[in-house]
Design an enzyme around this catalytic site. Structure first.
Site, PDB file in Angstrom:
ATOM      1  CG  HIS A   1      -2.047  -0.942   1.151  1.00 19.69           C
ATOM      2  ND1 HIS A   1      -1.899  -2.284   1.371  1.00 19.69           N
ATOM      3  CD2 HIS A   1      -3.372  -0.753   0.878  1.00 19.69           C
ATOM      4  CE1 HIS A   1      -3.077  -2.883   1.245  1.00 19.69           C
ATOM      5  NE2 HIS A   1      -3.987  -1.984   0.939  1.00 19.69           N
TER       6      HIS A   1
ATOM      7  CE  LYS B   1      -5.635 -12.243  11.005  1.00 16.30           C
ATOM      8  NZ  LYS B   1      -5.748 -11.617  12.326  1.00 16.30           N
TER       9      LYS B   1
HETATM   10  S1  SF4 Z   1      -4.400 -17.541  13.399  1.00 21.81           S
HETATM   11 FE1  SF4 Z   1      -3.038 -16.412  14.763  1.00 21.81          FE
HETATM   12  S2  SF4 Z   1      -1.065 -16.449  13.820  1.00 21.81           S
HETATM   13 FE2  SF4 Z   1      -2.562 -16.986  12.246  1.00 21.81          FE
HETATM   14  S3  SF4 Z   1      -3.139 -15.044  11.269  1.00 21.81           S
HETATM   15 FE3  SF4 Z   1      -4.558 -15.367  12.937  1.00 21.81          FE
HETATM   16  S4  SF4 Z   1      -3.638 -14.233  14.679  1.00 21.81           S
HETATM   17 FE4  SF4 Z   1      -2.041 -14.547  13.150  1.00 21.81          FE
END
Ligand code: SF4
Lengths: 291, 199
Positions: B37, B105
């Protein structure tokens, strides 16, 4: 035969591989239970993706998550141990980064330069203790940044007391929200000093989540906090649902009469921890991964 | 059958998606996180050439583990990273480059929701940490650009097939599942506080 540095590095490569591929039983069970109990479609699908992912990682012998963390080790050494365990661990991390592989995560904190092998100033980070056994015990937590970034410290005043602790933990979970890949596991360190509270918060995550604190008052607080947090409805990945937190462990230490430090360490669902024991004949066992 | 969508994504395609839907993706997906970015916006300002075309693209907030097998890159683990780190950069990125979808996410803040509404872009949530599942949807790695930024920060060009499941978490009409959950959490917080004996 005596343990050689090479036995240590071999064991560390294997330990890292097992740790990033498969969760300890207690965490895996908690996730499967959460999947079974979730009823709404969106959270159920999130947990299904996690369960599928866990199974696929085991089947393919690949890391379950791309963030394989930075290498933080806890070592218990026999009295008079002559092996350079530190060097063995560094070598093990270097090799594991290539062989497993692990993501090269360790960078210089300011220039952000990445040496590519997860080794740099004070990294891997190793805490050493002496124990009464004849074996070397090495524990590693491969913890991603998404959840570690949500960890925090509060220097409460003694008058804020138990309520202050509860408030701090609850607010920490609310602030973290969807970021640390919920359902999370929480480590709470109470007392000591600023550094000790944070250290205890992380070490609390080394205990299986289905084992309560030996002090009944602390055990009660663990359960109470967990139940309250799961009333929030943040849910898997922050998309709503019943399971926001899989488990909560507390460790405490006596502290100065004028202070009340509290540390909160947030761990994602991928609560990866692993232990290896290296015996005097060089043989290694992996108690967290014997299944 | 869940919907399948192919990249590049037109504005009309993006606007047809509704918050709460589950979809799978086919075609080229670019990874890009913090440094991509920053770099892309900087290059644009300086009039320097950017190696890929982000118009209609699916930009995946992801720092994968890649492995070279016989001279070819293979995705070992490629789950999403925390999108909120890009909160301050994303509205500008969407305005300047007009991607069709952001995959990540944890969701993004209101300015990004607003930019998505204005320019026709969606936010697709991929289950955090489900990196092996994600790698399964990646048929091949077509190339890498800006590799000097390091493995996690480079632009990886991924050829995807049935990549998902992806939840439409922010649509191009101003709806956000994360915002909806936040409203409920605010309500639930009262009950949780009462349980803990907090006022
Ligand atoms: S599961 Fe845990 S280590 Fe994997 S992306 Fe999510 S926060 Fe990060």
């Amino acid at each position: 035969m005596v343990t050689e540095q090479e036995d240590v590095s071999n064991a560390v490569v294997e330990l890292l591989r097992k740790t990033v591929v498969r969760l300890p039983q207690d965490v895996e069970d908690a996730i499967r239970n959460a999947y079974a109990s979730e009823t709404d479609e969106v959270p159920k699908m999130q947990l299904k993706a996690i369960v599928d992912n866990i199974d696929m990682a085991i089947k393919g012998n690949t890391p379950m998550c791309q963030d394989t963390g930075v290498a933080i080790f806890y070592v218990d050494l026999p009295k008079g141990c002559k092996v350079d365990v530190g060097e063995g661990i560094v070598e093990g991390v270097r090799r594991a980064t290539k062989e497993v592989p692990l993501r090269p995560n360790a960078v210089h904190p300011i220039t952000r330069k990445n040496p590519g092998d997860n080794v740099g100033e004070r990294m891997p980070y190793i805490s050493r203790r002496i124990h009464d056994q004849d074996y070397i015990e090495i524990t590693v937590m491969t913890k991603g940044a998404g959840s570690e970034n949500m960890s925090q410290l509060a220097m409460l005043t003694p008058s804020q007391g138990l309520k202050g602790i509860k408030e701090f933990v609850l607010n920490g979970v609310l602030r973290a929200g969807s970021n640390p890949c919920p359902p999370t596991i929480l480590g709470v360190g109470i007392g000591g000093s600023s550094d000790i509270a944070m250290k205890l918060a992380k070490e609390a995550l080394l205990r299986p989540i289905n084992v309560r604190h030996k002090d009944p008052e602390m055990a009660k607080l663990e359960t109470e906090l967990l139940e309250a947090i799961n009333m929030l409805g943040i849910g898997p990945m922050g998309l709503g649902g019943k399971t926001t937190c899989l488990g909560l462990n507390i460790e405490y230490a006596y502290c100065h009469t004028a202070s009340l430090p509290v540390g909160l360490n947030v761990q994602c669902w991928a609560g990866r921890r692993g232990t290896v024991r290296i015996y005097p004949d060089g043989k290694a066992t992996y108690p967290t991964h014997e299944r | 059958m869940p919907k399948r969508i192919k990249t590049p994504i037109s504005e009309a395609d993006a606007r047809a998606l509704k918050a709460g839907e589950t979809i799978y993706m086919d075609g080229i997906v670019f990874t890009g996180r913090d440094e991509v970015h920053i770099h892309a916006l900087e290059y644009l300002e300086k009039g320097k050439k950017i190696p890929v075309d982000f118009k209609g693209a699916a930009l995946f907030h992801c720092g994968p583990i890649m492995k070279k097998v016989e001279e070819k890159w293979v995705a070992v683990a490629a789950g999403p990273t925390t999108s909120s780190r890009m909160n301050s950069l994303e509205p500008g990125f969407i305005e300047k480059f007009r991607p069709g979808a952001i995959i990540g996410k944890g969701g993004m803040s209101q300015p990004t929701v607003d930019a998505m509404k204005e320019f026709g872009c969606v936010y697709l949530a991929f289950t955090g940490g489900a990196a092996v599942l994600a790698a399964k949807g990646i048929k091949s790695v077509e190339g890498v650009e800006w590799f000097e930024l390091g493995m996690p920060e480079a632009i990886w060009i991924l050829n995807c097939d049935n990549f998902g499941p992806l939840t439409v978490a922010i649509d191009a009409h101003g709806n956000s599942l994360f915002a909806d959950v936040n409203v409920k959490v605010k309500e639930n917080e009262k009950k949780a506080r009462a349980k803990l004996g907090l006022s």
